[in-house]
Design a protein around this motif. Structure first.
Motif, PDB file in Angstrom:
ATOM      1  N   ASP A   1       2.473  -4.810  -6.376  1.00  0.00           N
ATOM      2  CA  ASP A   1       2.028  -3.428  -6.582  1.00  0.00           C
ATOM      3  C   ASP A   1       0.500  -3.332  -6.633  1.00  0.00           C
ATOM      4  N   ASP A   2      -0.150  -4.132  -5.803  1.00  0.00           N
ATOM      5  CA  ASP A   2      -1.614  -4.156  -5.815  1.00  0.00           C
ATOM      6  C   ASP A   2      -2.234  -2.882  -5.251  1.00  0.00           C
ATOM      7  N   TRP A   3      -1.454  -2.107  -4.502  1.00  0.00           N
ATOM      8  CA  TRP A   3      -1.933  -0.814  -3.993  1.00  0.00           C
ATOM      9  C   TRP A   3      -2.153   0.161  -5.140  1.00  0.00           C
ATOM     10  N   ARG A   4      -1.364   0.016  -6.195  1.00  0.00           N
ATOM     11  CA  ARG A   4      -1.377   0.974  -7.306  1.00  0.00           C
ATOM     12  C   ARG A   4      -2.352   0.562  -8.399  1.00  0.00           C
ATOM     13  N   ASP A   5      -2.292  -0.690  -8.783  1.00  0.00           N
ATOM     14  CA  ASP A   5      -3.136  -1.185  -9.876  1.00  0.00           C
ATOM     15  C   ASP A   5      -4.294  -1.973  -9.288  1.00  0.00           C
ATOM     16  N   ARG A   6      -5.413  -1.340  -9.129  1.00  0.00           N
ATOM     17  CA  ARG A   6      -6.584  -1.989  -8.528  1.00  0.00           C
ATOM     18  C   ARG A   6      -7.326  -2.785  -9.583  1.00  0.00           C
TER      19      ARG A   6
ATOM     20  N   HIS B 127      -7.542  -4.446   0.063  1.00  0.00           N
ATOM     21  CA  HIS B 127      -8.039  -4.081  -1.265  1.00  0.00           C
ATOM     22  C   HIS B 127      -8.942  -5.185  -1.821  1.00  0.00           C
ATOM     23  N   PRO B 128     -10.179  -4.893  -2.172  1.00  0.00           N
ATOM     24  CA  PRO B 128     -11.065  -5.930  -2.720  1.00  0.00           C
ATOM     25  C   PRO B 128     -10.537  -6.531  -4.009  1.00  0.00           C
ATOM     26  N   THR B 129      -9.859  -5.713  -4.818  1.00  0.00           N
ATOM     27  CA  THR B 129      -9.314  -6.229  -6.078  1.00  0.00           C
ATOM     28  C   THR B 129      -8.217  -7.261  -5.831  1.00  0.00           C
ATOM     29  N   THR B 130      -7.475  -7.094  -4.748  1.00  0.00           N
ATOM     30  CA  THR B 130      -6.461  -8.092  -4.398  1.00  0.00           C
ATOM     31  C   THR B 130      -7.115  -9.397  -3.984  1.00  0.00           C
ATOM     32  N   VAL B 131      -8.127  -9.310  -3.149  1.00  0.00           N
ATOM     33  CA  VAL B 131      -8.840 -10.519  -2.721  1.00  0.00           C
ATOM     34  C   VAL B 131      -9.467 -11.201  -3.935  1.00  0.00           C
TER      35      VAL B 131
ATOM     36  N   SER C  73       1.843   6.926   7.433  1.00  0.00           N
ATOM     37  CA  SER C  73       0.998   5.835   6.994  1.00  0.00           C
ATOM     38  C   SER C  73       1.150   5.632   5.506  1.00  0.00           C
ATOM     39  N   GLY C  74       0.674   4.472   5.018  1.00  0.00           N
ATOM     40  CA  GLY C  74       0.771   4.172   3.595  1.00  0.00           C
ATOM     41  C   GLY C  74       1.290   2.769   3.447  1.00  0.00           C
ATOM     42  N   SER C  75       2.173   2.504   2.431  1.00  0.00           N
ATOM     43  CA  SER C  75       2.814   1.201   2.356  1.00  0.00           C
ATOM     44  C   SER C  75       4.182   1.345   1.751  1.00  0.00           C
ATOM     45  N   SER C  76       4.565   0.568   0.766  1.00  0.00           N
ATOM     46  CA  SER C  76       5.962   0.365   0.440  1.00  0.00           C
ATOM     47  C   SER C  76       6.751   1.630   0.150  1.00  0.00           C
ATOM     48  N   THR C  77       6.143   2.689  -0.374  1.00  0.00           N
ATOM     49  CA  THR C  77       6.843   3.956  -0.543  1.00  0.00           C
ATOM     50  C   THR C  77       5.884   5.076  -0.244  1.00  0.00           C
ATOM     51  N   GLY C  78       6.430   6.255   0.029  1.00  0.00           N
ATOM     52  CA  GLY C  78       5.594   7.421   0.268  1.00  0.00           C
ATOM     53  C   GLY C  78       5.138   7.514   1.702  1.00  0.00           C
TER      54      GLY C  78
ATOM     55  N   MET D  78       0.838  -1.188   0.000  1.00  0.00           N
ATOM     56  CA  MET D  78       0.000   0.000   0.000  1.00  0.00           C
ATOM     57  C   MET D  78       0.870   1.232   0.000  1.00  0.00           C
ATOM     58  N   ARG D  79       0.455   2.280  -0.695  1.00  0.00           N
ATOM     59  CA  ARG D  79       1.253   3.483  -0.827  1.00  0.00           C
ATOM     60  C   ARG D  79       0.503   4.699  -0.302  1.00  0.00           C
ATOM     61  N   LEU D  80       1.051   5.832  -0.629  1.00  0.00           N
ATOM     62  CA  LEU D  80       0.540   7.099  -0.137  1.00  0.00           C
ATOM     63  C   LEU D  80      -0.950   7.244  -0.342  1.00  0.00           C
ATOM     64  N   GLY D  81      -1.661   7.500   0.757  1.00  0.00           N
ATOM     65  CA  GLY D  81      -3.080   7.787   0.673  1.00  0.00           C
ATOM     66  C   GLY D  81      -3.963   6.592   0.436  1.00  0.00           C
ATOM     67  N   GLU D  82      -3.398   5.367   0.443  1.00  0.00           N
ATOM     68  CA  GLU D  82      -4.219   4.218   0.074  1.00  0.00           C
ATOM     69  C   GLU D  82      -4.828   3.518   1.272  1.00  0.00           C
TER      70      GLU D  82
END
Length: 266
Positions: free
Chosen positions: A195-200, A225-229, A30-35, A1-5
């Motif tokens: 990179d599931d935080w970025r590409d939903r 993220h529902p798209t990840t599940v 807060s966020g995830s791998s970067t940002g 997860m990244r900035l604002g996610e």
């Protein structure tokens, strides 16, 4: 997860205030791998702590996968539990797949029943800090609070402390490693980032994960993220087709990851 996610959760629970040593901390990252993003300190008065519906699992014995005999891959899910975690657990149960969840402390106190269910169904729960803070940019005192608060929250729910820790963004340094070692925590990074935080998009996420399916791999995903599940059934199907066994990180590493050591996967 990244900035604002990351979905906004506010530490207003008494458990959050008590377990996060020293009380609330201003300006969490807060966020995830970067940002990064700055989160103001909570202002609401504490409310009663939700309690799990089942007793702690202090004497629970998790089923072990022998990865010396099986070709193991570790799927890891960060930043939860959340609204989509239960659906993910249903999928994993149907496939008899075991994974590792790296949970955020402020989420754990909101979803204690899901933490319990994760372990009861043979999965592993690790520490992902309290506020998803970038530890290598934090003071020693802040590192202690972020790690200790989450370990105490997990222990309060399960009856035992975690033995794995994933530093948010994979960002660590010698100070973090030393503290992790003193707390009995191995540092777990990853070898495959979806990179599931970025590409939903579940198809994109599944394709990236499937491309990384190989013995010894540690694959980064996020169950918030529902798209990840939605991508998980395709990943499970591909792993089975390739003769791979989905196992916890601890089992992948032979059952004895060393505190303070950083593991990247294959």
């Amino acid at each position: 997860m990244r900035l604002g996610e990351k979905p906004g959760t506010v530490v207003g629970l008494a458990a959050a205030a008590l377990l996060f040593v020293g009380g609330s901390v201003p300006g969490s990252v807060s966020g995830s791998s970067t940002g990064t993003r700055t989160v103001p300190p909570p202002t609401a008065a504490p409310t009663p702590t939700p309690t799990p519906s089942a007793p702690p699992l202090k004497d629970f014995q998790r089923p072990v996968t022998d990865c010396a005999k099986h070709k193991c891959v570790a799927l890891t899910f960060d930043d939860g539990p959340g609204d989509h975690t239960a659906r993910l657990l249903d999928m994993l149960a149907a496939a008899d797949a075991k994974v590792t969840f790296f949970v955020v402390g402020e989420q754990a106190v909101h979803y204690p029943d899901l933490i319990l269910r994760e372990v009861e169904e043979g999965h592993e729960v690790g520490n992902h800090t309290w506020h998803h803070t970038q530890l290598d940019r934090s003071s020693i005192a802040r590192i202690h609070k972020e790690i200790d608060g989450t370990s105490k929250a997990i222990e309060r729910i399960l009856g035992f402390k975690p033995t794995l820790m994933r530093p948010p963004y994979g960002a660590t340094d010698a100070r973090v490693a030393k503290i992790a070692k003193s707390r009995g925590l191995a540092e777990i990074i990853w070898s495959v980032d979806t990179d599931d935080w970025r590409d939903r998009n579940s198809s994109i996420v599944a394709r990236r994960a499937i491309r990384g399916l190989r013995p010894g791999a540690i694959i980064l995903l996020h169950d918030i993220h529902p798209t990840t599940v939605d991508a998980v059934p395709a990943i499970l199907k591909a792993a089975k087709k390739r003769g791979l066994t989905l196992a916890t990180v601890t089992d992948l590493l032979g059952g004895n990851p060393k505190p303070g050591k950083k593991y990247m996967g294959e």
